[in-house]
Design an enzyme around this catalytic site. Structure first.
Site, PDB file in Angstrom:
ATOM      1  N   GLU A 192       0.910  -1.265   0.129  1.00  0.00           N
ATOM      2  CA  GLU A 192      -0.043  -0.043   0.063  1.00  0.00           C
ATOM      3  C   GLU A 192       0.981   1.198  -0.019  1.00  0.00           C
ATOM      4  O   GLU A 192       0.441   2.116   0.665  1.00  0.00           O
ATOM      5  CB  GLU A 192      -0.877  -0.116   1.196  1.00  0.00           C
ATOM      6  CG  GLU A 192      -2.085  -1.005   1.183  1.00  0.00           C
ATOM      7  CD  GLU A 192      -3.082  -0.835   2.163  1.00  0.00           C
ATOM      8  OE1 GLU A 192      -2.714  -0.416   3.203  1.00  0.00           O
ATOM      9  OE2 GLU A 192      -4.378  -1.248   1.878  1.00  0.00           O
ATOM     10  N   GLU A 198      -6.453  -7.952  -1.258  1.00  0.00           N
ATOM     11  CA  GLU A 198      -6.927  -8.042   0.320  1.00  0.00           C
ATOM     12  C   GLU A 198      -8.570  -8.007   0.104  1.00  0.00           C
ATOM     13  O   GLU A 198      -8.924  -6.509   0.055  1.00  0.00           O
ATOM     14  CB  GLU A 198      -6.375  -7.145   1.313  1.00  0.00           C
ATOM     15  CG  GLU A 198      -4.770  -7.268   1.347  1.00  0.00           C
ATOM     16  CD  GLU A 198      -4.120  -6.222   2.450  1.00  0.00           C
ATOM     17  OE1 GLU A 198      -4.968  -5.755   3.281  1.00  0.00           O
ATOM     18  OE2 GLU A 198      -3.017  -6.230   2.280  1.00  0.00           O
TER      19      GLU A 198
HETATM   20  C1  GLA Z   1      -4.329  -2.989   4.661  1.00  0.00           C
HETATM   21  C2  GLA Z   1      -2.867  -3.575   4.902  1.00  0.00           C
HETATM   22  C3  GLA Z   1      -2.796  -4.736   5.691  1.00  0.00           C
HETATM   23  C4  GLA Z   1      -3.883  -4.771   7.043  1.00  0.00           C
HETATM   24  C5  GLA Z   1      -5.128  -4.439   6.257  1.00  0.00           C
HETATM   25  C6  GLA Z   1      -6.227  -4.310   7.695  1.00  0.00           C
HETATM   26  O1  GLA Z   1      -4.933  -3.359   3.769  1.00  0.00           O
HETATM   27  O2  GLA Z   1      -2.328  -3.918   3.728  1.00  0.00           O
HETATM   28  O3  GLA Z   1      -1.618  -5.305   6.039  1.00  0.00           O
HETATM   29  O4  GLA Z   1      -3.328  -3.730   7.575  1.00  0.00           O
HETATM   30  O5  GLA Z   1      -5.371  -3.168   5.883  1.00  0.00           O
HETATM   31  O6  GLA Z   1      -6.396  -5.290   8.480  1.00  0.00           O
END
Ligand code: GLA
Length: 603
Positions: free
Chosen positions: A160, A234
């Site tokens: 991210e 995700e």
């Molecule tokens: C983001 C991050 C993950 C995690 C999620 C929340 O997507 O990439 O590592 O922190 O948020 O659980």
């Protein structure tokens, strides 16, 4: 094993070994599941109809001290990936170096913060050099597991970064770290809707992270990247918890509706998490969007497999759905593991915090020193746990922390509790006494922030001057209480444990014995009547307990117990009971439905 072609993203569909391929992925972090259970969890993943395991790699555990690497036992990444291959699962690796993941400092080692000018996740030379040395160790471990000789079909670049975006040279640097060391597989980035705006690089596939049915987001991804396969990297199957708030739930049917829609549209998916597990030890992270909120030890995540590995309703629904995407029937589910509610055990001995100090590393300093810069652990500093700062004062008056306490301090005058300092309380009245008195501040690092812009400010302990009646305190003795196994062992063999339980000294260590008849089983520890602290079983740190919840139990995996006698030690800061209880199942306490939260909190 020699394959002609790995994962390709050359058209609107992935191909693998030259055939169309849909990624049906799930995240399980090897570092959050006892090694003895890796196989069980991966079997359950396979039986649910998933075809790909995804995992982060936590740099802070693999390089706990600068230049000292560990890829063994619980951190044997090669064995974990090898096990996935044996199960017939592909693997997507997410080696960071930053991983977020509700993990202390997003997986970055705390010793990076010894440099006062550190700029994490940038091409700042001190960060670049450390990343290079880490990748020099990591890549040779993973390279033989790439698709030509193993199951790794893709590797994620950072995590991210679009939401951080502080240095445009940084992502190409990480990409090059992988490519220049011989990683030739498909590279991906993973971003939420907001971050996608600043995300991505030439030759790297963009993917999206989301929870709600928002085809706006998926269309947006398709527009950014026409004629490329779409993937939700995700898909948040639940959510994580912080101390003092509710346990998050995401209803099975709500989740199923979204997963089903994503699949109908031909999009690839990875469930984050398929099985959350536990942030054992002091590994939880924290959030800070104006208010610091540390996360709990459990990483149950309301995921399809529960913290203890149970197949939940979500699991069953998912399995039914995914079975439609396989031509062969799915393998049967492994039999559930038995759990036990052991009989309560009585606390037999205790040792006060003050008596434990002989077993710590200690140093002296005129001014307070933050824990990362203490001259301990081969000069990598103290990373986690508690630090005790002591000095001599000659009067009472007003103690002012100037908000330099990270994150919470119990204050004592001549070892009598005087109050608590934290982000909200900066001042405390100290009693007067006759002559010199010892002022002690027991400071807990409750977990470093793992997401957001404040990563560089995550130094812990006391990070600046503390004033008494407007004058900075000096002349400190500092004790490092990271409570690592060596310390716990020294503590155990100490002859200073006391059996008289009438007036136990708090904070202190409290010891009980659990006798296990027959083969050990999983259980949950419960501590009603206790306040706040840490639990150790046979020297293993299970994590933190805190009566404010929402987590009111700690997962104790059977493989960490032995038949016969087991030793439980509770480090307690506030109040004690004379017994420790066990339960077969966790009680999640107050819950909140993630669909009721404002959308922005999930970005
Ligand atoms: C983001 C991050 C993950 C995690 C999620 C929340 O997507 O990439 O590592 O922190 O948020 O659980």
């Amino acid at each position: 094993m020699s394959r002609v072609e790995g994962l390709r993203a050359n058209s609107s569909q992935f191909t693998l070994e030259g055939e169309p391929f849909r990624i049906l992925g799930g995240s399980i972090h090897y570092f959050r599941v006892p090694r003895a259970y890796w196989e069980d969890r991966l079997l359950k993943m396979k039986a649910c109809g998933l075809n790909t395991l995804t995992t982060y790699v936590p740099w802070n555990l693999h390089e706990p001290e600068r230049g000292a690497f560990n890829f063994q036992d619980q951190l044997d990444l090669k064995a974990y990936v090898g096990l996935a291959a044996e199960m017939g699962l592909w693997v997507i690796l997410r080696p960071g170096p930053y991983i977020c993941a509700e993990w202390d400092l997003g997986g970055l080692p705390s010793w990076l913060l010894q440099d006062k000018g550190m700029q994490l996740r940038t091409t700042y030379p001190g960060f670049v050099d450390a990343v290079n040395l880490y990748f020099d160790e990591l890549v040779p471990v993973i390279k033989p597991l790439m698709v030509k000789g193993g199951p790794i079909i893709a590797v994620q670049v950072e995590n991210e970064y679009g939401s951080y975006a502080r240095d445009e040279k940084y992502m190409p640097f990480i990409q090059n770290c992988l490519r220049s060391r011989g990683i030739t597989e498909l590279l991906l980035t993973s971003d939420n809707w907001e971050g996608l705006r600043y995300a991505g690089m030439e030759g790297v596939l963009k993917t999206i992270n989301l929870q709600r049915l928002s085809f706006g987001a998926i269309h947006h991804l398709a527009d950014l990247q026409p004629q490329k396969p779409l993937m939700v990297m995700e898909y948040w199957s639940g959510w994580f918890d912080v101390w003092g708030e509710h346990h998050h739930v995401f209803h099975a049917h709500d989740m199923l509706a979204v997963v089903s829609e994503i699949l109908t549209r031909g999009v690839s998916i990875n469930l984050y998490m398929f099985h959350g597990g536990t942030s054992f030890d002091f590994m939880n992270g924290a959030m800070d969007f104006g208010t610091y909120k540390p996360q709990v030890t459990s990483y149950d995540y309301d995921a399809p497999l529960s913290e203890a590995g149970d197949c939940t309703t979500k699991y069953q629904l998912l399995r039914n759905l995914l079975s439609q995407y396989h031509s062969e029937p799915l393998p049967g589910e492994p039999t559930p593991q038995e759990r036990r509610a052991y009989d309560p055990v009585a606390v037999q001995q205790h040792l006060s915090l003050w008596d434990s100090l002989h077993f710590t590393c200690q140093c002296v300093s005129e001014r307070p020193v933050n824990m990362e810069n203490l001259p301990v652990n081969n000069n990598s500093g103290q990373s986690y746990g508690y630090t005790l700062y002591e000095t001599t004062i000659t009067s009472g008056g007003t103690l002012n922390s100037r908000n330099n306490i990270r994150d919470r301090a119990l204050v004592f005058v001549d070892r009598q509790f005087a109050g608590c300092l934290d982000y909200k309380t900066h001042e405390l009245a100290l009693p007067d006494g006759a002559g010199a008195m010892t002022l002690s501040l027991l400071v807990e690092n409750c977990g470093r922030v793992n997401y957001g812009k404040a990563l560089d400010e995550q130094r812990k302990g006391i990070v600046g001057d503390i004033l008494l009646n407007h004058t900075p305190l000096t002349g400190f003795t500092i004790f490092c209480l990271d409570m690592k196994p060596g310390f716990m062992k020294r503590l155990m063999s100490s002859g200073q444990w006391k059996s008289d339980f009438k007036s136990p000294s708090i904070p202190g260590f409290f010891q009980a014995r659990l006798y296990v008849d027959g083969p050990p089983r999983d259980t949950f520890i419960r501590l009603p009547g206790w306040g706040k602290g840490v639990v150790f079983v046979n020297g293993q740190n299970l994590g933190r307990h805190w009566c404010i919840g929402p987590q009111l139990f700690l997962y104790l995996p059977g493989p960490w117990l032995r038949s016969g006698e087991n030793q439980i030690i509770v480090f307690e800061e506030q109040k004690v009971d004379d017994k420790i209880l066990f339960a077969e199942n966790p009680d999640h306490g107050r819950t909140i439905d993630v669909y009721k939260l404002p959308f922005c909190t999930l970005l």
